[in-house]
Write a protein that holds these residues in place. Structure first.
Motif, PDB file in Angstrom:
ATOM      1  N   TRP A  32       0.660  -1.338   0.173  1.00  0.00           N
ATOM      2  CA  TRP A  32       0.074  -0.042   0.435  1.00  0.00           C
ATOM      3  C   TRP A  32       1.050   1.527  -0.194  1.00  0.00           C
ATOM      4  CZ3 TRP A  32      -4.669  -0.225   4.288  1.00  0.00           C
ATOM      5  CH2 TRP A  32      -5.315  -1.961   4.656  1.00  0.00           C
ATOM      6  N   PRO A  33       1.256   2.060  -0.929  1.00  0.00           N
ATOM      7  CA  PRO A  33       1.795   3.059  -0.972  1.00  0.00           C
ATOM      8  C   PRO A  33       0.967   4.145  -0.863  1.00  0.00           C
ATOM      9  CG  PRO A  33       0.686   2.360  -3.120  1.00  0.00           C
ATOM     10  CD  PRO A  33       0.638   1.893  -2.421  1.00  0.00           C
ATOM     11  N   GLY A  34       2.165   4.858  -0.167  1.00  0.00           N
ATOM     12  CA  GLY A  34       1.067   6.412   0.678  1.00  0.00           C
ATOM     13  C   GLY A  34       2.082   7.513   0.487  1.00  0.00           C
ATOM     14  N   LEU A  35       0.692   8.214   0.020  1.00  0.00           N
ATOM     15  CA  LEU A  35       1.988   9.756  -0.269  1.00  0.00           C
ATOM     16  C   LEU A  35       0.982  10.913   0.290  1.00  0.00           C
ATOM     17  CD1 LEU A  35       1.478   9.758  -4.621  1.00  0.00           C
ATOM     18  CD2 LEU A  35       3.305   9.309  -3.037  1.00  0.00           C
ATOM     19  N   SER A  36       1.512  11.852   0.506  1.00  0.00           N
ATOM     20  CA  SER A  36       0.895  13.432   1.221  1.00  0.00           C
ATOM     21  C   SER A  36       0.749  14.158   0.110  1.00  0.00           C
ATOM     22  CB  SER A  36       2.267  13.608   2.524  1.00  0.00           C
ATOM     23  OG  SER A  36       3.250  13.958   2.656  1.00  0.00           O
ATOM     24  N   TYR A  37       0.122  14.770   0.329  1.00  0.00           N
ATOM     25  CA  TYR A  37      -0.303  16.296  -0.371  1.00  0.00           C
ATOM     26  C   TYR A  37      -0.423  17.679   0.678  1.00  0.00           C
ATOM     27  CZ  TYR A  37      -1.148  13.117  -4.071  1.00  0.00           C
ATOM     28  OH  TYR A  37      -0.972  11.966  -4.582  1.00  0.00           O
ATOM     29  N   ASP A  38      -0.084  18.644   0.269  1.00  0.00           N
ATOM     30  CA  ASP A  38      -0.670  20.028  -0.125  1.00  0.00           C
ATOM     31  C   ASP A  38      -2.283  20.351   0.562  1.00  0.00           C
ATOM     32  OD1 ASP A  38       1.706  21.075   1.050  1.00  0.00           O
ATOM     33  OD2 ASP A  38       1.935  21.762  -1.227  1.00  0.00           O
ATOM     34  N   ASP A  39      -2.817  19.007  -0.914  1.00  0.00           N
ATOM     35  CA  ASP A  39      -4.405  19.249  -0.474  1.00  0.00           C
ATOM     36  C   ASP A  39      -4.585  18.024  -1.238  1.00  0.00           C
ATOM     37  OD1 ASP A  39      -6.614  19.181  -0.834  1.00  0.00           O
ATOM     38  OD2 ASP A  39      -7.016  21.436  -2.142  1.00  0.00           O
ATOM     39  N   PHE A  41     -10.098   5.826  -8.565  1.00  0.00           N
ATOM     40  CA  PHE A  41     -10.702   4.586  -7.493  1.00  0.00           C
ATOM     41  C   PHE A  41     -11.560   5.168  -6.399  1.00  0.00           C
ATOM     42  CE2 PHE A  41      -6.069   5.029  -9.061  1.00  0.00           C
ATOM     43  CZ  PHE A  41      -5.398   4.651  -7.944  1.00  0.00           C
ATOM     44  N   GLU A  42     -11.745   4.649  -5.571  1.00  0.00           N
ATOM     45  CA  GLU A  42     -13.128   4.495  -4.861  1.00  0.00           C
ATOM     46  C   GLU A  42     -12.613   5.061  -3.792  1.00  0.00           C
ATOM     47  OE1 GLU A  42     -14.487   0.674  -5.014  1.00  0.00           O
ATOM     48  OE2 GLU A  42     -14.862   0.490  -7.081  1.00  0.00           O
ATOM     49  N   ASP A  43     -13.568   6.024  -3.122  1.00  0.00           N
ATOM     50  CA  ASP A  43     -13.331   6.368  -1.761  1.00  0.00           C
ATOM     51  C   ASP A  43     -13.061   4.703  -0.277  1.00  0.00           C
ATOM     52  OD1 ASP A  43     -13.645   9.081  -2.840  1.00  0.00           O
ATOM     53  OD2 ASP A  43     -15.618   8.726  -2.573  1.00  0.00           O
ATOM     54  N   GLY A  44     -11.922   4.757   0.381  1.00  0.00           N
ATOM     55  CA  GLY A  44     -12.195   3.957   0.979  1.00  0.00           C
ATOM     56  C   GLY A  44     -11.683   4.682   2.506  1.00  0.00           C
ATOM     57  N   PRO A  74     -10.173  -0.553  -8.515  1.00  0.00           N
ATOM     58  CA  PRO A  74     -11.439  -1.707  -8.147  1.00  0.00           C
ATOM     59  C   PRO A  74     -10.734  -3.030  -8.511  1.00  0.00           C
ATOM     60  CG  PRO A  74     -11.591   0.022  -9.511  1.00  0.00           C
ATOM     61  CD  PRO A  74     -10.079   0.545  -8.690  1.00  0.00           C
ATOM     62  N   GLU A  75      -9.807  -3.002  -9.529  1.00  0.00           N
ATOM     63  CA  GLU A  75      -8.859  -4.046  -9.590  1.00  0.00           C
ATOM     64  C   GLU A  75      -8.088  -4.380  -8.309  1.00  0.00           C
ATOM     65  OE1 GLU A  75      -8.288  -4.108 -14.419  1.00  0.00           O
ATOM     66  OE2 GLU A  75      -8.690  -2.416 -13.658  1.00  0.00           O
ATOM     67  N   GLY A  76      -8.164  -4.008  -7.540  1.00  0.00           N
ATOM     68  CA  GLY A  76      -6.622  -4.691  -6.207  1.00  0.00           C
ATOM     69  C   GLY A  76      -6.106  -3.754  -6.177  1.00  0.00           C
ATOM     70  N   GLY A  77      -6.021  -3.565  -4.437  1.00  0.00           N
ATOM     71  CA  GLY A  77      -5.050  -2.455  -4.292  1.00  0.00           C
ATOM     72  C   GLY A  77      -5.627  -1.366  -3.336  1.00  0.00           C
ATOM     73  N   ARG A  78      -4.574  -0.483  -2.844  1.00  0.00           N
ATOM     74  CA  ARG A  78      -5.270   0.910  -2.994  1.00  0.00           C
ATOM     75  C   ARG A  78      -3.951   1.650  -2.352  1.00  0.00           C
ATOM     76  NH1 ARG A  78      -8.266  -0.893   2.538  1.00  0.00           N
ATOM     77  NH2 ARG A  78      -8.590  -3.030   1.757  1.00  0.00           N
TER      78      ARG A  78
END
Length: 131
Positions: free
Chosen positions: A10-17, A30-33, A52-56
Motif C-alpha cells: 500500500w503506497p502512501g503519499l502526502s499532499y498539500d491538498d 479509484f473508489e473512496d476508502g 477496483p481491480e485490487g490494491g489501494r
C-alpha cells in the motif's frame, strides 16, 4: 465502503491538498476508502483510495500531526497501477487534463499503458503489465 482485505503493498503519499488529491484519484477510477480528518475538516490524517481491480493507496495531508512521520516530498511519488483497461483510464486522465509523461502505447514487453502526473507532481503509471 467495500469489505475486502488487500495484503499487497500500500503506497502512501502526502499532499498539500489531500482532499483535492482524493477527488482527482476518484475521477481516474479509484473508489473512496477510509477517511480520517481533523476537527477542521480540511486536514486528512489518514485515508485510503481503493483501486477496483485490487490494491489501494494511502493519502494524507502533508504536515498533519499524524501524517508528518510519513510525509513525502512534493512530486516525489511514483506509483504503478495494474489495470485491464488502460484505454478507459487514459480517457479519464485526458478528461481531467492530467499532465502526460508518457502517452498511451504498447510496449515491447507486452504491456499497454501510460504515465501522467497528478496536480502536485507525483507520477502515476497505469498499464496491463502485472509481472
Amino acid at each position: 465502503m467495500t469489505e475486502r482485505k488487500d495484503s499487497n503493498i500500500w503506497p502512501g503519499l502526502s499532499y498539500d491538498d489531500a482532499i483535492a488529491a482524493r477527488a482527482w484519484l476518484k475521477a481516474l477510477g479509484f473508489e473512496d476508502g477510509t477517511l480520517v480528518q481533523g476537527d477542521d475538516g480540511t486536514a486528512v490524517h489518514h485515508s485510503e483510495m481503493l483501486w477496483p481491480e485490487g490494491g489501494r493507496v494511502m493519502v494524507s495531508t502533508r504536515g498533519t500531526e499524524t501524517g508528518s512521520d510519513f510525509d513525502t516530498t512534493p512530486g516525489s511519488g511514483q506509483i504503478y497501477v495494474v489495470t485491464a483497461d488502460p484505454d478507459a483510464v487514459w480517457q479519464r486522465a485526458r478528461e481531467l487534463g492530467a499532465q502526460v509523461v508518457r502517452d498511451l502505447a504498447d510496449s515491447d514487453y507486452g504491456s499497454r499503458g501510460f504515465s501522467i502526473k497528478d496536480t502536485e507532481g507525483n507520477r502515476w503509471s497505469f498499464g496491463t503489465y502485472a509481472g
